[in-house]
Motif scaffolding. Structure first.
Motif, PDB file in Angstrom:
ATOM      1  N   GLY A 231      55.111  43.184  33.331  1.00  0.00           N
ATOM      2  CA  GLY A 231      53.973  44.028  34.103  1.00  0.00           C
ATOM      3  C   GLY A 231      53.869  43.123  35.601  1.00  0.00           C
ATOM      4  N   LEU A 232      54.656  42.021  35.782  1.00  0.00           N
ATOM      5  CA  LEU A 232      54.277  40.706  36.509  1.00  0.00           C
ATOM      6  C   LEU A 232      55.454  40.942  37.570  1.00  0.00           C
ATOM      7  CD1 LEU A 232      53.211  37.181  34.969  1.00  0.00           C
ATOM      8  CD2 LEU A 232      51.603  39.263  37.222  1.00  0.00           C
ATOM      9  N   THR A 233      56.518  41.172  36.586  1.00  0.00           N
ATOM     10  CA  THR A 233      58.017  41.697  37.805  1.00  0.00           C
ATOM     11  C   THR A 233      58.180  42.966  38.095  1.00  0.00           C
ATOM     12  OG1 THR A 233      59.313  41.269  35.581  1.00  0.00           O
ATOM     13  CG2 THR A 233      59.426  39.489  36.142  1.00  0.00           C
ATOM     14  N   SER A 234      57.728  43.790  37.288  1.00  0.00           N
ATOM     15  CA  SER A 234      58.555  45.331  37.735  1.00  0.00           C
ATOM     16  C   SER A 234      57.031  46.232  38.345  1.00  0.00           C
ATOM     17  CB  SER A 234      59.019  45.956  36.343  1.00  0.00           C
ATOM     18  OG  SER A 234      58.209  45.819  35.640  1.00  0.00           O
ATOM     19  N   GLU A 235      55.919  46.178  37.962  1.00  0.00           N
ATOM     20  CA  GLU A 235      54.854  46.762  38.077  1.00  0.00           C
ATOM     21  C   GLU A 235      53.613  46.193  39.141  1.00  0.00           C
ATOM     22  OE1 GLU A 235      55.156  49.625  36.462  1.00  0.00           O
ATOM     23  OE2 GLU A 235      56.485  49.609  36.145  1.00  0.00           O
ATOM     24  N   GLY A 236      54.154  44.702  38.968  1.00  0.00           N
ATOM     25  CA  GLY A 236      53.088  44.231  40.111  1.00  0.00           C
ATOM     26  C   GLY A 236      51.588  44.153  40.038  1.00  0.00           C
ATOM     27  N   THR A 237      51.689  43.509  38.422  1.00  0.00           N
ATOM     28  CA  THR A 237      50.182  43.597  38.177  1.00  0.00           C
ATOM     29  C   THR A 237      49.283  42.452  38.752  1.00  0.00           C
ATOM     30  OG1 THR A 237      50.989  42.758  36.525  1.00  0.00           O
ATOM     31  CG2 THR A 237      50.863  44.915  36.117  1.00  0.00           C
ATOM     32  N   GLY A 238      49.969  40.920  39.425  1.00  0.00           N
ATOM     33  CA  GLY A 238      49.212  40.107  39.516  1.00  0.00           C
ATOM     34  C   GLY A 238      48.817  40.768  41.534  1.00  0.00           C
ATOM     35  N   ALA A 239      49.622  41.133  41.974  1.00  0.00           N
ATOM     36  CA  ALA A 239      49.052  41.620  42.857  1.00  0.00           C
ATOM     37  C   ALA A 239      48.200  42.706  42.742  1.00  0.00           C
ATOM     38  CB  ALA A 239      50.388  41.732  44.365  1.00  0.00           C
ATOM     39  N   LYS A 240      47.959  43.438  42.251  1.00  0.00           N
ATOM     40  CA  LYS A 240      47.109  44.537  41.853  1.00  0.00           C
ATOM     41  C   LYS A 240      45.836  43.715  41.410  1.00  0.00           C
ATOM     42  CE  LYS A 240      45.641  48.498  39.046  1.00  0.00           C
ATOM     43  NZ  LYS A 240      46.130  50.184  38.219  1.00  0.00           N
ATOM     44  N   LEU A 241      45.927  43.017  40.298  1.00  0.00           N
ATOM     45  CA  LEU A 241      44.450  41.558  40.303  1.00  0.00           C
ATOM     46  C   LEU A 241      44.161  41.234  40.835  1.00  0.00           C
ATOM     47  CD1 LEU A 241      42.506  41.156  38.747  1.00  0.00           C
ATOM     48  CD2 LEU A 241      44.522  39.568  37.310  1.00  0.00           C
ATOM     49  N   TRP A 242      44.397  40.320  41.738  1.00  0.00           N
ATOM     50  CA  TRP A 242      44.749  39.830  42.534  1.00  0.00           C
ATOM     51  C   TRP A 242      43.574  40.313  43.960  1.00  0.00           C
ATOM     52  CZ3 TRP A 242      46.066  34.461  43.001  1.00  0.00           C
ATOM     53  CH2 TRP A 242      45.716  33.838  43.887  1.00  0.00           C
ATOM     54  N   GLU A 243      44.485  41.634  44.346  1.00  0.00           N
ATOM     55  CA  GLU A 243      43.538  42.483  45.205  1.00  0.00           C
ATOM     56  C   GLU A 243      42.564  43.374  44.955  1.00  0.00           C
ATOM     57  OE1 GLU A 243      46.529  45.150  45.746  1.00  0.00           O
ATOM     58  OE2 GLU A 243      48.420  44.024  47.148  1.00  0.00           O
ATOM     59  N   ILE A 244      42.029  43.263  43.286  1.00  0.00           N
ATOM     60  CA  ILE A 244      41.335  44.038  43.223  1.00  0.00           C
ATOM     61  C   ILE A 244      39.702  42.651  43.158  1.00  0.00           C
ATOM     62  CG2 ILE A 244      39.636  44.605  41.040  1.00  0.00           C
ATOM     63  CD1 ILE A 244      42.506  46.121  40.470  1.00  0.00           C
ATOM     64  N   LEU A 245      39.937  41.741  42.772  1.00  0.00           N
ATOM     65  CA  LEU A 245      39.178  40.235  42.791  1.00  0.00           C
ATOM     66  C   LEU A 245      38.811  40.042  43.816  1.00  0.00           C
ATOM     67  CD1 LEU A 245      40.679  38.356  39.946  1.00  0.00           C
ATOM     68  CD2 LEU A 245      39.199  39.905  40.127  1.00  0.00           C
ATOM     69  N   GLU A 246      40.210  39.925  45.531  1.00  0.00           N
ATOM     70  CA  GLU A 246      39.425  39.982  46.473  1.00  0.00           C
ATOM     71  C   GLU A 246      38.222  40.518  46.379  1.00  0.00           C
ATOM     72  OE1 GLU A 246      40.143  38.128  48.993  1.00  0.00           O
ATOM     73  OE2 GLU A 246      42.666  36.590  48.723  1.00  0.00           O
ATOM     74  N   GLU A 247      38.596  42.029  46.433  1.00  0.00           N
ATOM     75  CA  GLU A 247      37.527  43.083  46.966  1.00  0.00           C
ATOM     76  C   GLU A 247      36.196  42.716  46.440  1.00  0.00           C
ATOM     77  OE1 GLU A 247      35.360  46.402  48.972  1.00  0.00           O
ATOM     78  OE2 GLU A 247      37.770  44.960  49.120  1.00  0.00           O
TER      79      GLU A 247
END
Length: 342
Positions: free
Chosen positions: A320-336
C-alpha cells in the motif's frame, strides 16, 4: 518466520552500555511514565539527557520521577552524580484541544529536540470508547493525537536537524506486531477512521487496535519522505540540503506492561499470553536502538523489530505504501481533520 522471530527474538546487541553521554540533548517521550516509555526515560535521564515526559497525569509523572531517579536499572552503569533532567508536559492525546497549548508552552524554554518517541498507546479499551472529539479511542489516541503533536513539533525537529550531525535527530513512531493483522488490502480501512464513525463501532476491538498500529507505520513512512523534501538547504551550497529528520517505526516486542490492563478476564488466555511476554526493559532497548544507535541513522522510513534489529513491515501494508500511496492519503486526511486544533 518473521513473526516467530519477533515473538521470540535473539538477545539484544545494542544495550544501555552502548548509549553515549547525552548531555545537551533534548528528548520527548509520550507515555514516558510507565511501561516501555519509562524504561526509555530512565536510560535517557541517567545518561545526562533533558527528558520531557508527555502525558495527562501529573501524579503518574511524579511517581515515575521517583522511580527513575532512584533506580538506573540492572544493566545501566553511569556516574549518578551527573544525571540529566526530567520535565512534565501535560498532554491528553485523546483530547486534541490540549496539545497545541502544551507545545506552545514547551517552546518557550525548549530550543532543540533531538529525538521524539511517540510511545503512548491505548490497546483494546471497553467497546465504544471514544476520544473527546469522537474518534474511536485507539485510533484517536495512537494515530490522530500523535499526528497533531508531531505536526506541531516538526519545525523544532527540522531546525535541530539542520544544525546537528546527520541522522541524529529522529522521530520514532511506536507500532506493534499487531499491524500484521490490520485490515486488508493495505492496512487501513479508510471508511472507518472518521469521527463518530458507524462502521468503526461495528468492527472488532482487536481489528481497530491493529489498524491504529498500521496507521503508525504509515505516518512514519510518509514523514520519512516529507522530512527529506522539507530539509533546509545549505547556505554554502543552495543545491545541497542539510541533514533531515530520520523517521522510523517499530515493534517494541510482546511485553509485560500495563498496556494489557483492558485485555484481562480470561485466565487461560492470560496464562497463554504470559508465555510469550518479555520484560518491558527489553522493549525499551528496541526503542532506544531506533532512537540512538548509530546504524539506525540510515533507517529513514525503516522498521525496527525486537530487541533492536532492522525488520520489515508486513507485505500488504508495504504494498500500500509503495504502490497505492496510502501514507500520503492518510497524511492528507489527518491534515484536514486536525487543522482546527493546529
Amino acid at each position: 518466520m518473521s513473526t516467530y522471530s519477533q515473538m521470540f527474538p535473539p538477545k539484544p546487541v545494542f544495550t544501555e552500555k552502548d548509549i553515549p553521554i547525552l548531555s545537551g540533548k533534548v528528548f520527548l517521550v509520550t507515555g514516558g511514565y510507565s511501561g516501555v516509555g519509562l524504561e526509555v526515560c530512565r536510560a535517557l535521564y541517567h545518561k545526562g539527557g533533558r527528558v520531557i515526559i508527555a502525558g495527562r497525569s501529573e501524579s503518574s509523572y511524579t511517581a515515575a520521577v521517583e522511580e527513575i531517579r532512584g533506580n538506573c536499572g540492572d544493566r545501566l552503569t553511569v556516574d549518578l552524580s551527573t544525571p540529566g533532567s526530567l520535565e512534565f508536559l501535560c498532554i491528553d492525546l485523546a483530547d486534541l484541544t490540549t496539545i497545541k497549548p502544551a507545545v506552545e508552552k514547551m517552546l518557550e524554554n525548549v530550543k532543540r529536540l533531538d529525538v521524539v518517541w511517540y510511545n503512548a498507546g491505548v490497546m483494546v479499551p471497553p467497546a465504544g470508547s471514544k476520544t473527546k472529539q469522537g474518534y474511536e479511542l485507539q485510533w484517536g489516541t495512537n494515530v490522530v493525537g500523535h499526528f497533531l503533536l508531531h505536526k506541531l513539533l516538526c519545525p523544532l525537529l527540522t531546525a535541530t536537524a539542520a544544525g546537528s550531525e546527520a541522522g541524529t535527530v529522529r522521530a520514532i513512531f511506536v507500532s506493534s506486531i499487531m499491524h500484521t493483522y490490520s485490515p486488508k488490502p493495505y492496512g487501513i480501512d479508510f471508511d472507518s477512521i472518521s469521527r463518530d464513525n458507524e462502521k468503526a463501532s461495528k468492527m472488532a476491538i482487536w481489528n481497530l487496535y491493529s489498524q491504529s498500529k498500521a496507521g503508525d507505520v504509515l505516518l512514519a513512512d510518509e514523514y520519512a519522505k516529507r522530512s527529506v523534501a522539507l530539509a533546509p538547504v545549505s547556505n554554502e551550497d543552495p543545491a545541497k540540503k542539510k541533514p533531515h529528520v530520520v523517521s522510523i517505526s517499530l515493534n517494541p516486542g510482546n511485553l509485560k506492561t500495563n498496556l494489557q490492563r483492558h485485555s484481562t478476564g480470561n485466565k487461560i488466555k492470560e496464562f497463554l499470553v504470559s508465555m510469550i511476554l518479555h520484560e518491558q526493559s527489553l522493549g525499551g532497548l528496541t526503542e532506544l536502538y531506533a532512537g540512538l544507535a548509530p546504524e539506525t541513522a540510515d533507517y529513514n522510513g525503516g522498521y525496527v523489530v525486537p530487541f533492536g534489529r532492522k525488520g520489515s513491515v508486513v507485505s500488504y501494508v508495504k504494498k500500500g505504501l509503495t504502490s497505492e500511496g496510502t501514507g500520503a492519503k492518510l497524511w492528507e486526511i489527518l491534515e484536514e481533520e486536525v487543522k482546527d486544533f493546529a
